[in-house]
Design an enzyme around this catalytic site. Structure first.
Site, PDB file in Angstrom:
ATOM      1  N   GLU A  78      47.408 -13.941 -20.343  1.00 53.28           N
ATOM      2  CA  GLU A  78      47.056 -14.806 -19.813  1.00 53.28           C
ATOM      3  C   GLU A  78      47.348 -15.902 -18.463  1.00 53.28           C
ATOM      4  O   GLU A  78      47.523 -13.976 -17.492  1.00 53.28           O
ATOM      5  CB  GLU A  78      48.244 -16.085 -20.200  1.00 53.28           C
ATOM      6  CG  GLU A  78      47.948 -15.808 -21.847  1.00 53.28           C
ATOM      7  CD  GLU A  78      49.191 -16.799 -22.686  1.00 53.28           C
ATOM      8  OE1 GLU A  78      48.953 -17.486 -24.002  1.00 53.28           O
ATOM      9  OE2 GLU A  78      50.860 -16.578 -22.611  1.00 53.28           O
ATOM     10  N   ASP A 138      53.986 -23.609 -18.447  1.00 53.66           N
ATOM     11  CA  ASP A 138      53.503 -23.009 -17.038  1.00 53.66           C
ATOM     12  C   ASP A 138      53.008 -24.411 -15.717  1.00 53.66           C
ATOM     13  O   ASP A 138      52.322 -24.792 -15.859  1.00 53.66           O
ATOM     14  CB  ASP A 138      52.107 -22.191 -17.771  1.00 53.66           C
ATOM     15  CG  ASP A 138      51.749 -21.459 -18.423  1.00 53.66           C
ATOM     16  OD1 ASP A 138      52.961 -21.621 -19.533  1.00 53.66           O
ATOM     17  OD2 ASP A 138      50.546 -21.048 -19.527  1.00 53.66           O
TER      18      ASP A 138
HETATM   19  C1  FRU Z   1      50.865 -19.723 -20.618  1.00 53.00           C
HETATM   20  C2  FRU Z   1      49.807 -21.020 -21.821  1.00 53.00           C
HETATM   21  C3  FRU Z   1      48.269 -20.519 -21.573  1.00 53.00           C
HETATM   22  C4  FRU Z   1      47.818 -21.534 -22.099  1.00 53.00           C
HETATM   23  C5  FRU Z   1      49.134 -22.490 -22.373  1.00 53.00           C
HETATM   24  C6  FRU Z   1      48.820 -23.310 -23.120  1.00 53.00           C
HETATM   25  O1  FRU Z   1      52.118 -19.692 -21.155  1.00 53.00           O
HETATM   26  O2  FRU Z   1      49.716 -20.300 -23.460  1.00 53.00           O
HETATM   27  O3  FRU Z   1      47.792 -19.060 -21.846  1.00 53.00           O
HETATM   28  O4  FRU Z   1      46.996 -21.993 -20.902  1.00 53.00           O
HETATM   29  O5  FRU Z   1      50.518 -21.240 -21.920  1.00 53.00           O
HETATM   30  O6  FRU Z   1      50.784 -24.562 -22.885  1.00 53.00           O
END
Ligand code: FRU
Length: 481
Positions: free
Chosen positions: A210, A30
């Site tokens: 998320e 992300d």
């Molecule tokens: C989204 C996610 C978020 C988390 C991160 C962990 O892709 O799962 O919810 O903070 O990636 O790498």
């Protein structure tokens, strides 16, 4: 003697996107901490600095002045006794409301999730996520962590990805936080103490919510709406992960959606966790991670894994009674392209495209006749986008753009409904080494997907309806650094 063909893995490590951000090495997911500050776009990102698969998360850091060329910087945040550093956001605390800087030297403040690894005795769904804070007094170069989490966990397994913004009307900071299958909103006057305001949930399927984001956009007729983005781990329009949006009202306390249908920010397989930059005035610029959790850990790259989508500029467009969110490429992206190398003649059936396989193609055809567009190379089949005028659908087939080592476990054929009503259909394709982003209908539709052809695209074929216009531009950058 022997073949001059290099082994696939060597070729894979050499094949880099020409105009999409990717880290020099190792795993990325992300985008995090997006903030525009002193003429610089900061892009932090979920990063595993020691491996090409997901693992203990850090924040990597890159910055750009034009959204095309990126400079990578040293790691910004590393795990500590409170946990790994998961996703979050950053803001310019210009009035030093946090007291973490001074009036003369106000801080950049990042809010992120601490994810503590559970011990062997702990239940697999026990709460392990809290929100942490870090600040920077040197324009994002180095960060100081607050000693303790600033928001404790109320007992939830999933409690993460804080996105913070200044709410002008109520003169306070608002945080949107993903909590299993809802978004919780919190408020604060100083970015350090947070009070719960409300929860929002609608059309939640079996996936976990998320990376929320909440912002206001003009409607174009003097009015404005609030848009809530939510990425969902399962149930995307083509399977796996994708990002939904809701259009509605936010009064500083509650978010209220004004529709019941499920709406997707992007209809392809590979646009996830997209969020917007803070501090960009009236423009809303977004970037997403170009992958899908269904296969992200095994995409066929060597030495690095993961790239971002093109930066997009968000707008609302009215289609009959519905306000739709559009995410075409930000205008800055055009600087990655040279003048068109060829203006294809109307009616042309076959042509050659840039030999590096990286280009931009614009087409226009009537909405009442079928057409199809194919990209090919000598090593694979073809990648195809067609328009079914009877059913008013786009059909995208990436089966011929998928080397044997790219196993997606999803269907290769994506069907996407037409969303607009115009008599002609415009299509813009942004083709890079490993991706094709299709934008259609004046920005209403976006379809982002990864492709791993064995050789660059070098042939273009247009069939069916008379194409009203077609233009190709080549990429004039090689790598984003
Ligand atoms: C989204 C996610 C978020 C988390 C991160 C962990 O892709 O799962 O919810 O903070 O990636 O790498």
């Amino acid at each position: 003697m022997g073949s001059t063909q290099k082994p696939l893995s060597v070729r894979r490590s050499e094949q880099r996107p020409a105009y999409h951000f990717n880290p020099a090495a190792h795993w990325m997911n992300d985008p995090n901490g997006l903030v525009f500050h002193q003429g610089v776009y900061h892009l932090f990102f979920q990063y595993h600095p020691y491996s090409t698969v997901w693992g203990p998360m850090h924040w990597g850091h890159a910055s750009s002045q034009d959204l095309v060329h990126w400079q990578e910087h040293p790691l910004a945040l590393a795990p500590d006794e409170h946990g790994l550093i998961f996703s979050g956001s950053a803001v310019w605390d210009a009035e030093n409301t946090s007291g973490l800087g001074t009036a003369e030297q106000p801080p950049l403040v990042a809010l992120f999730t601490y994810h503590r690894l559970r011990g062997p005795q702990e239940a697999p769904d026990s709460p392990c996520e809290t929100q942490g804070l870090a600040y920077s007094l040197d324009a994002g170069a180095t960060w100081v962590k607050h000693p303790l989490p600033v928001l404790n966990n109320p007992g939830l397994k999933d409690f993460r990805d804080p996105k913070v913004f200044w709410h002008e009307q109520s003169q306070r900071w608002i945080m949107a936080l993903a909590c299993t299958n809802r978004v919780s909103f919190y408020s604060s006057l100083n970015l350090r103490e947070w009070t719960w305001l409300s929860d929002f949930s609608q059309n939640a399927g079996e996936g976990v919510w998320e990376c929320p984001d909440l912002f206001e956009l003009p409607t174009g007729d003097g009015d404005a709406r609030w848009v809530l983005l939510v990425s969902v781990t399962l149930g995307g329009p083509q399977g796996g992960s994708a990002t939904q949006y809701f259009v509605g009202q936010f009064n500083g306390q509650d978010f209220l959606s004004e529709h019941h249908d499920t709406r997707w920010l992007d209809w392809g397989t590979d646009h996830y966790a997209g969020v917007t930059w803070s501090n960009t005035g009236t423009r809303k610029l977004l970037i997403g991670w170009m992958s899908n959790w269904r296969y992200a850990n095994k995409t066929p790259t060597e030495g690095w894994r993961g790239s971002m989508t093109l930066p997009r500029e968000l707008t609302l467009q009215r289609v009959e009674q519905r306000l739709m969110l559009c995410c075409p490429p930000a205008a800055e992206v055009e600087s990655a392209f040279c003048e068109p190398i060829s203006n294809l003649k109307v009616g042309l059936k076959q042509g050659l495209v840039s030999s590096s396989g990286r280009f931009k193609l614009q087409l226009k055809g009537p909405a009442n006749a079928p057409w199809s567009l194919q990209l090919g190379n000598p090593a694979n089949g073809t990648w195809q986008l067609s328009f079914d005028d009877q059913r008013q659908l786009f059909v995208l087939d990436r089966s011929g753009a998928r080397a044997q080592d790219f196993q997606t476990e999803l269907s290769d054929v994506f069907v996407v409904p037409r969303l607009g009503k115009a008599p002609d259909i415009d299509v813009n394709l942004y083709v890079d080494t490993h991706s094709i982003e299709v934008f259609a209908e004046n920005g209403l539709l976006s379809m982002t997907h990864l492709v791993f052809p064995d050789a660059p695209w070098d042939r273009l074929n247009l069939e069916g309806a008379e194409i009203l216009s077609a233009k190709i531009a080549t990429v004039c950058v090689n790598g984003t650094r």
